[in-house]
Structures are given as structure tokens and as C-alpha cells.
Write an enzyme that holds these catalytic residues in place. Structure first.
Site, PDB file in Angstrom:
ATOM      1  N   ASP A  60       9.369   0.742   5.152  1.00  0.00           N
ATOM      2  CA  ASP A  60      10.401   0.158   6.006  1.00  0.00           C
ATOM      3  C   ASP A  60      11.225   1.245   6.688  1.00  0.00           C
ATOM      4  OD1 ASP A  60       9.401  -1.994   4.665  1.00  0.00           O
ATOM      5  OD2 ASP A  60      11.130  -2.225   3.342  1.00  0.00           O
ATOM      6  N   THR A  70       0.830  -1.208   0.000  1.00  0.00           N
ATOM      7  CA  THR A  70       0.000   0.000   0.000  1.00  0.00           C
ATOM      8  C   THR A  70       0.863   1.256   0.000  1.00  0.00           C
ATOM      9  OG1 THR A  70      -0.075  -0.227   2.382  1.00  0.00           O
ATOM     10  CG2 THR A  70      -2.000  -1.006   1.170  1.00  0.00           C
ATOM     11  N   GLY A 114      12.191 -10.426   4.524  1.00  0.00           N
ATOM     12  CA  GLY A 114      10.916  -9.705   4.632  1.00  0.00           C
ATOM     13  C   GLY A 114      10.824  -8.905   5.919  1.00  0.00           C
ATOM     14  N   LEU A 115      11.933  -8.823   6.665  1.00  0.00           N
ATOM     15  CA  LEU A 115      11.927  -8.051   7.914  1.00  0.00           C
ATOM     16  C   LEU A 115      12.741  -6.774   7.768  1.00  0.00           C
ATOM     17  CD1 LEU A 115      12.301 -10.982  10.480  1.00  0.00           C
ATOM     18  CD2 LEU A 115      10.219  -9.872   9.690  1.00  0.00           C
ATOM     19  N   SER A 116      13.039  -6.444   6.523  1.00  0.00           N
ATOM     20  CA  SER A 116      13.580  -5.139   6.225  1.00  0.00           C
ATOM     21  C   SER A 116      15.026  -4.903   6.640  1.00  0.00           C
ATOM     22  CB  SER A 116      12.673  -4.118   6.901  1.00  0.00           C
ATOM     23  OG  SER A 116      12.761  -2.943   6.251  1.00  0.00           O
ATOM     24  N   SER A 117      15.868  -5.853   6.313  1.00  0.00           N
ATOM     25  CA  SER A 117      17.289  -5.677   6.593  1.00  0.00           C
ATOM     26  C   SER A 117      17.854  -4.483   5.824  1.00  0.00           C
ATOM     27  CB  SER A 117      18.051  -6.944   6.217  1.00  0.00           C
ATOM     28  OG  SER A 117      17.759  -7.294   4.872  1.00  0.00           O
ATOM     29  N   SER A 118      17.341  -4.218   4.615  1.00  0.00           N
ATOM     30  CA  SER A 118      17.902  -3.117   3.815  1.00  0.00           C
ATOM     31  C   SER A 118      17.643  -1.771   4.472  1.00  0.00           C
ATOM     32  CB  SER A 118      17.285  -3.052   2.423  1.00  0.00           C
ATOM     33  OG  SER A 118      17.363  -4.271   1.798  1.00  0.00           O
ATOM     34  N   TYR A 164       8.547  -7.803  -7.265  1.00  0.00           N
ATOM     35  CA  TYR A 164       8.215  -6.562  -6.562  1.00  0.00           C
ATOM     36  C   TYR A 164       8.086  -5.393  -7.549  1.00  0.00           C
ATOM     37  CZ  TYR A 164       8.072  -2.843  -3.209  1.00  0.00           C
ATOM     38  OH  TYR A 164       7.664  -1.743  -2.492  1.00  0.00           O
ATOM     39  N   GLU A 197      17.640   3.124  -2.039  1.00  0.00           N
ATOM     40  CA  GLU A 197      17.102   1.812  -2.404  1.00  0.00           C
ATOM     41  C   GLU A 197      16.604   1.821  -3.864  1.00  0.00           C
ATOM     42  OE1 GLU A 197      14.834  -1.640  -0.212  1.00  0.00           O
ATOM     43  OE2 GLU A 197      16.052  -0.134   0.707  1.00  0.00           O
TER      44      GLU A 197
END
Ligand code: GLA
Length: 359
Positions: free
Chosen positions: A157, A20, A107-111, A215, A145
């Protein structure tokens, strides 16, 4: 005495509101206790050296070097340095050391955790009189990113990592960029994440399929749908108009519209202490991501099922999709699978210490 700082950027779990953010919609993420730590020591020349301890890899570049496309993890520090300078921040030379506890591609946003920690460390090391605020920093990290790493991700994120607070989820409106806090009181319920074992990347790899570029493809589909509907973003799309779109665009828009409503419903259910309703909404979100947005995989489905079998009253894929972790809301007394990790909202990114170091 060489100035030394340490910055920590947390990963995040998105309770609900998936895909979203780049559609000017709503989401409800929180920062978690796992994240990325960047230690920085000032050096007197105009170079930045980077050691990625977990990867056993290094990089070194001149602060004022011309931006160039660099593949892989090196794009992050180079990108953050270039974007900070572009934003008018004076940077000193630095030795940076990166360590992390969020698995990459999970999917836990390491970036975002890495971008945010790099940003705070570089800012703190200098004596910059210009300090971008958190929204500006989130946008800056997201540009890195998008433009340096090649993942056309939104602001979810970075905002979660920068603005997290213990005990609350963040209700983010990506149209106004307003962030408000919703108390996450779970009582005897608990939230866990479980790894599907399938790594994903939001930046494209070679191949040109959903598995390699899913994505960015979804993001393009949403942009195309908005264009066909004649709206600035899918926030302004209606379900009626979406039904007239060709496949698969109608279904994609249907997901975005229904997911925004589920975010509002989840915030209301949390405020009312109605956790069974939150569980239903998580399941509905997953079904929509699987059937309408088509970002699930057999490994993710098996992981959702493991959580439901263990007594979760709601389970959904988190993050960009095509692998990564699944989030589960466990009922009181349910026993989480042994490899599940309990998650709860922790503080957002910050400096950990800035003790001077001799040498
Ligand atoms: C990734 C992106 C975010 C967001 C989610 C999906 O985590 O980085 O910007 O789009 O996927 O909700």
C-alpha cells in the site's frame, strides 16, 4: 508568517497480486484519486497537535516524548513522528489537520494514504537536510503500521501510494523492491470498485478469530510454511513441496505461488492489450483467495456476483480481505451498479501547496 504545507497521499487499488507482498512476491497496484490530505502549520514549541476532522477527534504530544503504545488513529501521527526522528530527521512543532475521502477499512488503503500524507507533510514543514527516498519512506510507514498500529502488513500500500503515476499500474517485485510501470490502457473497458458493506481491520481486535485477526493469522501461516519448507520466503517455494504441507498451509502456499504467476500474466496481457485475459486472471485470483487463502465472506461473494451480473468480465476482492471493496473489470457497454466507483491510476503522493500563512 507561519509556514504551511499541504500533503496528499492517495489510496490504492491492487489490480492483482494479493497477499504476495509479505511473501517477497509480485503485485500490480495503482494509486487512485481518493486519498488523505494533511494540512500542516508550523508551531514554535516542540509539540505536535493533530485534528482528525472526519472523526471529530484530537491529539497532542511532545515531539520528543517517549514512544508509547497508543490505540487507534492516534498511533499514526505519533508513530510517523517517532520513526522520522529515529531515521535522523529533525522535526519542528506542527499543527496537523487530517481529512480524507477513502473510507476506512474499505480495502482501498486508507491507512497507508494517511501514513504517507503525514510523512510528506512533516518532512516538508521542517528544514530537514535528510530526506529519505520513497523506498525508505515506504518502509518507515510500514514500520508504523506494524509496530504502532499492530497490523503486520507488507509494503504494497505504501509503495503504491508513494510511487503511483497516472495511466500506469506498478509492477512491484517485493524481493528486489524494484518498481516498474505497466501501461493500463483500458479502451472501452472500465475498472470499478464496489463496497461489500463489511468493514475490516488488518490490526487485531479482541476475539482471536479470522474475523478479528485474519490478516495477521495468514501472515503467521505463511511464515510457518516457509519455515517448514526451509526457504527464506514463499517466493522460493515450489508447488510440489507445498502439496506435502499440512492443511491449511499447503493451500496458502498454493495461492501465493499461483498469484505471483497471475501477476506476470496480467502484466503481459495488459501489454498485449488483451483485456478479456485480464478478466479471467482477476476471476482466478478471486477463486484462489476464496478457496485457498480463505479471506472472502458472504458479503464479499454477493458483491462479486453483483459485479458479474452487471457485466464484469472479472471481479475480485482487493486488500487484506474479510470485507472491504471488490474490484470489477467491466466490458464495453456494461452498466456498473449505481453505487460502484470508477477507478483509474492517478499520481502518487505529493505536496499540494506551500503558501505561507500570516498569523
Ligand atoms: C493489505 C496490506 C498489504 C497487503 C494486502 C494484501 O492491504 O496492507 O500490505 O498485504 O493487504 O495483498
Amino acid at each position: 508568517m507561519r509556514k504551511r504545507v499541504t500533503a496528499f497521499g492517495p489510496g490504492r487499488v491492487n489490480l492483482i497480486g494479493e497477499h504476495t507482498d509479505y511473501n517477497d512476491g509480485l503485485a500490480l497496484p495503482f494509486a487512485i484519486s481518493d486519498g488523505v490530505t494533511v494540512g500542516a502549520v508550523r508551531r514554535e514549541d516542540h509539540r505536535i497537535s493533530v485534528t482528525a476532522t472526519d472523526l471529530d477527534a484530537e491529539d497532542c504530544f511532545a515531539i520528543d516524548s517517549e514512544p508509547e503504545a497508543i490505540q487507534g488513529w492516534r498511533g499514526f501521527a505519533r508513530g510517523i513522528a517517532a520513526e522520522l526522528r529515529r531515521a535522523g530527521v529533525e522535526l519542528p512543532g506542527a499543527e496537523l489537520e487530517i481529512t480524507g475521502t477513502v473510507p476506512r477499512g474499505s480495502g482501498l488503503s486508507s491507512s497507508a494514504a494517511l501514513e504517507v500524507a503525514l510523512c510528506l507533510a512533516m518532512l516538508a514543514l521542517g528544514e530537514a537536510d535528510r530526506r529519505p527516498d520513497r523506498i525508505e519512506l515506504a518502509k518507515l510507514c510500514s514500520r508504523v503500521e506494524n509496530e504502532w498500529v499492530g497490523a503486520h502488513t507488507g509494503l504494497l500500500d505504501q509503495l503504491a501510494s508513494l510511487c503511483g503515476e497516472p495511466g500506469v499500474a506498478l509492477l512491484i517485485d517485493f524481493q528486489s523492491l524494484q518498481v516498474s510501470e505497466v501501461k493500463l490502457e483500458l479502451g472501452d473497458y472500465s475498472l470499478v470498485t464496489l463496497d461489500s458493506g463489511q468493514r475490516h481491520a488488518n490490526a487485531p481486535r479482541s476475539g482471536g478469530s479470522d474475523a478479528t485477526d485474519g490478516y495477521n493469522r495468514r501472515r503467521e501461516e505463511c511464515a510457518r510454511a516457509a519455515e517448514l519448507l526451509g526457504v527464506a520466503s514463499l517466493r522460493d517455494a515450489t508447488a510440489d513441496a507445498a502439496r506435502r504441507l499440512p492443511a491449511p498451509l499447503g493451500a496458502r502456499v498454493g495461492h501465493v505461488i499461483s498469484e505471483n504467476i497471475r501477476v506476470q500474466d496480467t502484466a503481459a496481457a495488459l501489454s498485449a492489450g488483451d483485456l478479456p485475459r485480464v478478466g479471467e486472471l482477476l476471476n482466478a485470483s478471486h477463486a484462489s483467495l476464496r478457496d485457498d487463502y480463505e479471506i472472502s465472506t458472504p458479503a464479499v461473494e454477493a458483491t462479486v456476483q453483483r459485479l458479474l451480473d452487471a457485466g464484469a468480465i472479472g471481479a475480485r476482492i482487493v486488500g487484506g480481505g474479510f470485507g472491504g471493496h471488490v474490484l470489477g473489470l467491466l466490458a464495453p457497454g456494461a452498466r456498473a451498479p449505481e453505487d460502484a466507483i470508477e477507478v483509474r491510476p492517478g499520481p502518487g503522493a505529493s505536496l499540494i501547496d506551500d503558501a505561507p500563512q500570516s498569523g
